[in-house]
Design an enzyme around this catalytic site. Structure first.
Site, short mmCIF file in Angstrom:
data_model
loop_
_atom_site.label_atom_id
_atom_site.label_comp_id
_atom_site.label_asym_id
_atom_site.label_seq_id
_atom_site.Cartn_x
_atom_site.Cartn_y
_atom_site.Cartn_z
N ASP A 164 9.46 -7.51 1.50
CA ASP A 164 8.20 -6.77 1.61
C ASP A 164 8.36 -5.67 2.66
OD1 ASP A 164 6.62 -7.97 -0.29
OD2 ASP A 164 5.95 -9.56 1.05
N PHE A 169 -10.62 -5.96 -1.35
CA PHE A 169 -9.35 -5.58 -1.98
C PHE A 169 -8.77 -6.77 -2.73
CE2 PHE A 169 -4.74 -5.50 -1.95
CZ PHE A 169 -4.44 -4.22 -2.38
N THR A 170 -8.19 -6.51 -3.91
CA THR A 170 -7.43 -7.53 -4.64
C THR A 170 -6.10 -6.93 -5.08
OG1 THR A 170 -8.27 -6.98 -6.85
CG2 THR A 170 -9.57 -8.53 -5.54
N ALA A 171 -5.13 -7.79 -5.32
CA ALA A 171 -3.81 -7.32 -5.75
C ALA A 171 -3.89 -6.65 -7.11
CB ALA A 171 -2.84 -8.49 -5.78
N GLN A 172 -4.89 -7.03 -7.91
CA GLN A 172 -5.01 -6.45 -9.24
C GLN A 172 -5.70 -5.08 -9.20
OE1 GLN A 172 -5.60 -9.77 -8.62
NE2 GLN A 172 -3.62 -10.28 -9.54
N SER A 197 -10.62 -1.16 -2.45
CA SER A 197 -11.78 -1.85 -1.90
C SER A 197 -12.86 -0.80 -1.64
CB SER A 197 -11.41 -2.58 -0.61
OG SER A 197 -10.97 -1.66 0.38
N LYS A 245 -11.92 3.11 -1.78
CA LYS A 245 -10.67 3.66 -1.23
C LYS A 245 -9.54 2.78 -1.74
CE LYS A 245 -10.09 1.22 3.19
NZ LYS A 245 -10.95 0.08 3.00
N ASP A 283 1.49 -14.58 -4.52
CA ASP A 283 2.96 -14.61 -4.45
C ASP A 283 3.54 -15.86 -5.09
OD1 ASP A 283 3.33 -12.19 -3.02
OD2 ASP A 283 2.79 -13.19 -1.15
#
EC number: 7.2.2.6
Length: 682
Positions: A307, A377-380, A384, A395, A522
């Site tokens: 990462d 916010f989400t990973a998809q 947010s 944004k 993850d």
């Protein structure tokens, strides 16, 4: 990390290891190691022969046979001692963990809220799915997920770190570990495991070796050692009739000594200790491996997925600039950016609020008083924002905002596209702000590449390991940071699905992949990776999916994990090379001594000029036992590790341990022969 490191030879551990070494003399214990079982059987046989000679039942030198028998027993004991010492060091580490487990009572709630009625029950009675309330000063009674509240938690009993950490509901820091202590506030926790299945229980079982199984490489090497032992056993068995036909039959004692010196007892006696010590060294780095297979796989890894944030960069991205779109005032952009970040508790979100305040004196506003709705916010979604007074402000990443704008019937401006590229080319991260379908501009987030990381990647490249940077940034930003950090490749705009697909792609090419992770998103990639290091601060799902847990929650630790894995494989390979090479010197000692009476021409092989046949055989047997003791520190600490290519590593091993394995026995056997002669035992 402040965990106390064990000295290599603690007096208490030595005494316990000696006791355990004697206990391991039982046939059941010896049978697990076929090579040493042959030595054990030879020890029993020569002991019986000694007793028979002492009582006059058979002819022969009871002194010579007795000394041979004694040193064969020492060979078995020394091998047992090496394994017991390695296990003892692991058990000592486990004992510190056992001290964390305390019998305590827990407040089991009848409903999943902190003000529900509670029953005091023993912590051992808690089951998966139970809800407990834990207050300041309490020991957390089970592994679980925080479903309500937030608190400062002391995890030093497990991680060795004295600094407390924050655990709270609703994010990637909701996972808690049984045995840790709450310092302030309270938590409502949903237990995620049954008694005996906690993280602490698994740590203790792994460290003590209760769940230790042989790794694939260990099994392959054991098969090779068994095959060599069988070959030498058959060869030795044919020598008695061969010598008897020549008119001077070799004694059974000499044949047993010959067999023990020919079979690979050095690596056979140290193999188990090397594996146990490898897992112990991993724990010394504050990494818990679920099995020796995971440690071994770390040594074979040839692709590292890293990462960007926190591993390659310092991870404290800060907002540094507002770049408005054409026709938009910078203050308008800053106001919208601040509104979208009011409920964003990430360092980036807080820095946006602060920058807007510093630039335009825009004060923070209370989201609740504004009757606004925060969009997390989400990973998809990869964005947010906030919904307030019929305004929809978002944004996020360039691609996410572009899709959002187009889905709302808008158009992504060309000047903003150019600003995004300019920011990305500088290695900064552009965040785009939009209100409704109107793009307001770009926020610049700056991060710093860690010092020395480029040199570490160069070392990994020498070893044939490919480094791949994983980031949610766009391709231009990712390319700039990848070039600065010196990684071999990168995956930009990464999603959980993209990570999983990349791992499968590398595995389809026959590569072994290592990665780190801490979030529930993850978990699929961690489960797929060959070496998956989950962060202790991460979610329960991530820790269950990984095959290692880093107690320090340091993503950079993945590089150290690979080093430890490679060191274990190098140690095993080096000692195997040494063990097989030093057999050659023993041939020159025992073969002439055993058969020179029948075939005088074999005296030409006595290049060491050993005093007599008996001293030659005794010297070889004694050296065979002592070399195990001398190599125990190397087996436990591991060979010195240097990042080299596979071919360079092979040359280094052959030179140091192949040539060393040839030379050392010649010197050692000769020295022992001289001492035996001086003592009148030859």
């Amino acid at each position: 990390m402040s965990r106390k490191q064990l000295a290599l030879f603690e007096p208490v551990l030595l005494v316990q290891a000696l006791t355990d070494a004697v206990k391991k003399l039982s046939p059941r214990a010896q049978w697990r190691n076929p090579v040493m079982f042959v030595v054990w059987a030879g020890s029993v046989l020569t002991t019986l022969l000694t007793l028979a000679m002492v009582t006059g039942q058979i002819a022969g030198s009871a002194l010579f046979t007795g000394i041979i028998s004694l040193w064969l027993w020492f060979t078995v004991l020394f091998a047992n001692f090496a394994e017991a010492l390695a296990e003892g060091r692991s058990k000592a580490q486990a004992n510190s963990l056992k001290g964390v487990k305390k019998t305590a009572f827990a407040r089991r709630l009848r409903a999943p809220r902190h003000d529900a009625q509670a029953d005091n029950v023993p912590a051992a009675e808690l089951r998966k799915g139970d809800i407990v309330l834990v207050k300041a000063g309490d020991i957390i009674p089970c592994d679980g997920e925080v479903i309500e509240g937030g608190a400062s938690v002391d995890e030093s009993a497990i991680t060795g770190e004295s600094a407390p950490v924050i655990r709270e509901s609703g994010g990637d820091f909701a996972s808690v570990t049984g045995g840790t202590r709450i310092l302030s506030d309270w938590l409502v926790i949903a237990c995620s495991v049954n008694p005996g299945e906690t993280f602490l229980d698994r740590m203790i079982a792994m460290v003590e070796g209760a769940q230790r199984r042989k790794t694939p490489n260990e099994i392959a090497l054991t098969i090779l050692l068994i095959a060599l032992t069988i070959v030498f056993l058959l060869a030795t068995a044919t020598l008695w009739p061969f010598s008897a036909w020549g008119g001077n039959a070799v004694s059974v004692t000499v044949l047993v000594a010959l067999l023990v010196c020919l079979i690979p007892t050095t690596i056979g006696g140290l193999l188990s200790a090397i594996g146990v010590a490898g897992m112990s060294r991993m724990l010394g780095a504050n990494v818990i491996a679920t099995s020796g297979r995971a440690v071994e796989a770390a040594g074979d890894v040839d692709v590292l997925l890293l990462d960007k944030t926190g591993t390659i960069t310092l991870g404290n991205r800060q907002a540094s600039d507002f770049i408005p779109a054409r026709g938009v005032d910078e203050r308008t952009l800053a106001d919208a950016a601040q509104l979208a970040s009011l409920a964003d508790e990430t360092p980036e979100g807080r820095s946006i609020v602060i920058l807007a305040k510093q630039r335009f004196n825009l004060r923070e506003r209370d989201v609740q008083s504004l009757h606004a709705t925060f969009v997390p916010f989400t990973a998809q979604s990869r964005m947010s924002g906030i919904n307030i007074d019929n305004r929809m402000i978002r944004k996020g990443s360039v691609d996410a905002i572009r899709r959002h704008v187009e889905s709302n019937g808008g158009h992504f401006p060309a000047d903003v596209e150019q600003n995004v590229e300019n920011v990305a080319r500088l290695g900064a991260t552009p965040l785009v702000v939009v209100e409704g379908a109107r793009v307001l501009g770009v926020i610049t987030l700056k991060d710093i590449v860690k010092g020395g990381i480029k040199e570490r990647f160069a070392q990994l490249r020498k070893m044939g390991i490919k480094t791949v940077m994983i980031t949610g940034d766009n391709r231009l930003t990712a390319a700039a940071i990848a070039a600065e950090a010196g990684v071999d490749d990168f995956l930009a705009e990464a999603t959980p699905e993209a990570k999983l697909a990349l791992i499968r792609q590398y595995q389809a090419e026959g590569r072994l992949v290592a990665m780190t992770g801490d979030g529930t998103n993850d978990a699929p990639a961690l489960a797929q990776a060959d070496v998956a290091v989950a962060m202790n601060s991460g979610t329960q799902a991530a820790k269950e999916a990984g095959n290692m847990v880093d107690l320090d929650s340091n993503p950079t630790k993945l590089i150290e994990v690979v080093h430890i894995g490679k060191q274990m494989l190098m140690t095993r390979g080096s000692l195997t090379t040494f063990s097989i090479a030093n057999d050659v010197a023993k041939y020159f000692a025992i073969i002439p001594a055993a058969f020179a009476a029948t075939y005088p021409q074999l005296n030409a092989l006595n290049v060491m000029g050993l005093h007599s046949p008996n001293s030659a055989i005794l010297s070889a047997v004694i050296f065979n036992a002592l070399i195990i003791i001398f190599l125990i520190p190397l087996a436990l600490k591991g060979v010195s590790y240097k990042p080299l290519s596979a071919s360079a590593m092979l040359r280094r091993n052959l030179w140091n341990y192949g040539l060393g394995g040839l030379v050392v026995p010649f010197i050692g056997i000769k020295v022992i022969d001289v001492l035996l002669t001086l003592l009148g035992l030859a």
